[in-house]
Design a protein around this motif. Sequence first.
Motif, short mmCIF file in Angstrom:
data_model
loop_
_atom_site.label_atom_id
_atom_site.label_comp_id
_atom_site.label_asym_id
_atom_site.label_seq_id
_atom_site.Cartn_x
_atom_site.Cartn_y
_atom_site.Cartn_z
N ALA A 364 -37.61 33.45 -10.99
CA ALA A 364 -36.33 32.77 -10.81
C ALA A 364 -36.39 31.36 -11.40
O ALA A 364 -35.44 30.89 -12.03
CB ALA A 364 -35.98 32.71 -9.33
N ALA A 365 -37.51 30.68 -11.20
CA ALA A 365 -37.67 29.34 -11.77
C ALA A 365 -37.67 29.41 -13.30
O ALA A 365 -37.10 28.54 -13.97
CB ALA A 365 -38.97 28.71 -11.27
N TYR A 366 -38.30 30.43 -13.84
CA TYR A 366 -38.28 30.63 -15.29
C TYR A 366 -36.85 30.86 -15.77
O TYR A 366 -36.43 30.31 -16.79
CB TYR A 366 -39.17 31.81 -15.64
N ALA A 367 -36.09 31.68 -15.04
CA ALA A 367 -34.71 31.96 -15.42
C ALA A 367 -33.89 30.68 -15.45
O ALA A 367 -33.08 30.45 -16.37
CB ALA A 367 -34.10 32.97 -14.45
N LEU A 368 -34.07 29.83 -14.44
CA LEU A 368 -33.34 28.56 -14.40
C LEU A 368 -33.67 27.71 -15.63
O LEU A 368 -32.79 27.11 -16.24
CB LEU A 368 -33.68 27.81 -13.12
N GLY A 369 -34.94 27.65 -15.99
CA GLY A 369 -35.32 26.89 -17.17
C GLY A 369 -34.72 27.46 -18.44
O GLY A 369 -34.20 26.73 -19.29
N ALA A 371 -32.04 28.98 -18.73
CA ALA A 371 -30.60 28.70 -18.72
C ALA A 371 -30.32 27.21 -18.90
O ALA A 371 -29.15 26.79 -18.87
CB ALA A 371 -29.98 29.20 -17.42
N GLY A 372 -31.36 26.40 -19.04
CA GLY A 372 -31.18 24.96 -19.22
C GLY A 372 -31.08 24.18 -17.94
O GLY A 372 -30.80 22.98 -17.95
N LEU A 373 -31.34 24.84 -16.80
CA LEU A 373 -31.24 24.20 -15.49
C LEU A 373 -32.62 23.71 -15.05
O LEU A 373 -33.20 24.17 -14.06
CB LEU A 373 -30.65 25.18 -14.47
N TRP A 374 -33.16 22.75 -15.77
CA TRP A 374 -34.55 22.33 -15.56
C TRP A 374 -34.78 21.64 -14.23
O TRP A 374 -35.79 21.89 -13.56
CB TRP A 374 -34.99 21.43 -16.71
N LYS A 375 -33.86 20.79 -13.82
CA LYS A 375 -34.03 20.12 -12.53
C LYS A 375 -34.04 21.13 -11.39
O LYS A 375 -34.81 20.99 -10.42
CB LYS A 375 -32.93 19.08 -12.33
N GLU A 376 -33.19 22.13 -11.50
CA GLU A 376 -33.14 23.16 -10.46
C GLU A 376 -34.38 24.04 -10.48
O GLU A 376 -34.85 24.49 -9.42
CB GLU A 376 -31.86 23.98 -10.62
N SER A 377 -34.91 24.29 -11.67
CA SER A 377 -36.16 25.04 -11.77
C SER A 377 -37.30 24.28 -11.08
O SER A 377 -38.05 24.85 -10.27
CB SER A 377 -36.51 25.28 -13.24
N ASP A 378 -37.40 22.99 -11.38
CA ASP A 378 -38.42 22.17 -10.73
C ASP A 378 -38.25 22.14 -9.22
O ASP A 378 -39.22 22.25 -8.46
CB ASP A 378 -38.37 20.74 -11.28
N ALA A 379 -37.01 21.98 -8.79
CA ALA A 379 -36.74 21.88 -7.35
C ALA A 379 -37.13 23.17 -6.63
O ALA A 379 -37.70 23.15 -5.53
CB ALA A 379 -35.26 21.56 -7.12
#
Length: 526
Positions: A364-369, A371-379
């Motif tokens: 899921a964190a990979y998917a967020l990244g 999709a360009g959602l890097w802050k959410e991936s980190d969080a």
Amino acid sequence: MSRSAVLSLPVSVLRATALCAVLALSGPAVSLAAYNPPSHNVAWQPAAADADIDKAFAQGKAEKKPVLVYWGAAWCPPCNQLKATLFNRQDFAERSKSFVAVHIDGDAPGAQKLGSRFKVRGYPTVILFNPEGQEITRLPGEVDAPQVMNVLQMGLSGGRPIKAVLADARAGKPLPANEWRLLAFYSWDTDEAQLVPAAERPGLLAQLAAAAPAAEVETSTRLLLKSLAETDAGKPAAVSAAQRERVLKVVADAAASRTQMDVIVNYAPDLVSALAPQAGPDRKSTAAAVDTALQRLQADTTLSRSDRLSALIARVGVARLDQPKDTLKPQLPDALVKQVRDMAATLDREITDGYERQAVITSAAYALGQAGLWKESDALLKANLAKSHSPYYLMSQLGGNAKKQGRKDDALAWYAQAFAKSEGPATRLQWGSSYFTALIELSPKDAATIEKVAAQLFTEAGNQQGAFYERSARSLQKVGTQLGQWNKGGQHQAVVDRLKAQLAPVCGKLPVADGQKATCDGLIKA
């Protein structure tokens, strides 16, 4: 499970063969004191040395039972997915009574030597041997559990060794339907060139697809899809109009695409590229057709959470096809980005099983990244550190995120912390190698830290059993290669000389016969 769930995200190999000649004993048999089996409903036998394996095969021969060998690691997301979706099944537990179940933890003392014995490299690898010690097949870890159970049953029902089956197929001899299915469901990702060199695999799979009986539609279709998926993106296969039409019919058909779910999900961008190599109207229509199939699979509640998430990741991959691979902010439909954000939040909220969490949250964190959602991936990763039984895996992913965004100090801090927290001899060498590589790339002037980390890895290797086999050897070879590149022109020769002096007595103690000493001696080139 998705290939995207493996260490060194984005996509890595999910991914032994026939029993090799028995090697000399390598240390004491595994201790049961702290043993953590892959599941508690199966009588797993832990193996950490040749003696353990020999005992299991002797039992299988005496009881006329096949032997199932599972090779994995505590941190490995696909391994954890197997534990969450296959090994814990009641039907798997019942079926296990008809074979000897052996578990090789990659961090057990002699595990890397066993990996060399079986030519095993990727976690997870699951191998079924007959009572005589010949490999029947390798079970595909990426397909959903019911299909794995079907393949397992085919192997248990008097299945012939996969090498003999493949030889007959290539010779044009008639095969029963079950043997064609064994070829189609063989875990080619973990073949390690034992049946065929990797470069020849696409052609072989295409030949098998063409040779399969007309009545075996699902089998020949799977072989065709796998052949297209295996094709090197830089060397697109010549896809005929008939093959293209056949694949498009499969993705348009709900039942057929569900049957071929794992290939479509795990290789969607590759399939689109194979069917439509150039950007333009054909690729656009092909991508739209594949995306429709992926949307159905994403919504299919008969699939695991991991597979449904993998379908969504595949949709992002297809949408990114004509954009630079390293773009941090891809141009994606707003609705798709929202689905990535929403699914990640839902999975984080709903998953309670620790094994499933380790497998799914990292994806899921990979998917967020992606999709360009890097802050959410980190969080998401940070919020799950305390919930993971292998938080160092998530720390490495955080390091990767920071590196991609150009935050060098943050990346190095996470890689350092991941190495410090990593557990298990093989794992520590792997994580230390990753940290070392990051130091060379991101902070090449920090000679003191570079030398310190290399020295620590060589010290740990010298204190380990089996550090110069398989995965552990490759981790150390990676360090040696990076050292050589860093010292190009002799600018850091004093550091390299000190490390060579440290390594010399380690190499001197290793046996010559099985290649360990040669591997050690070759780590730091002159």
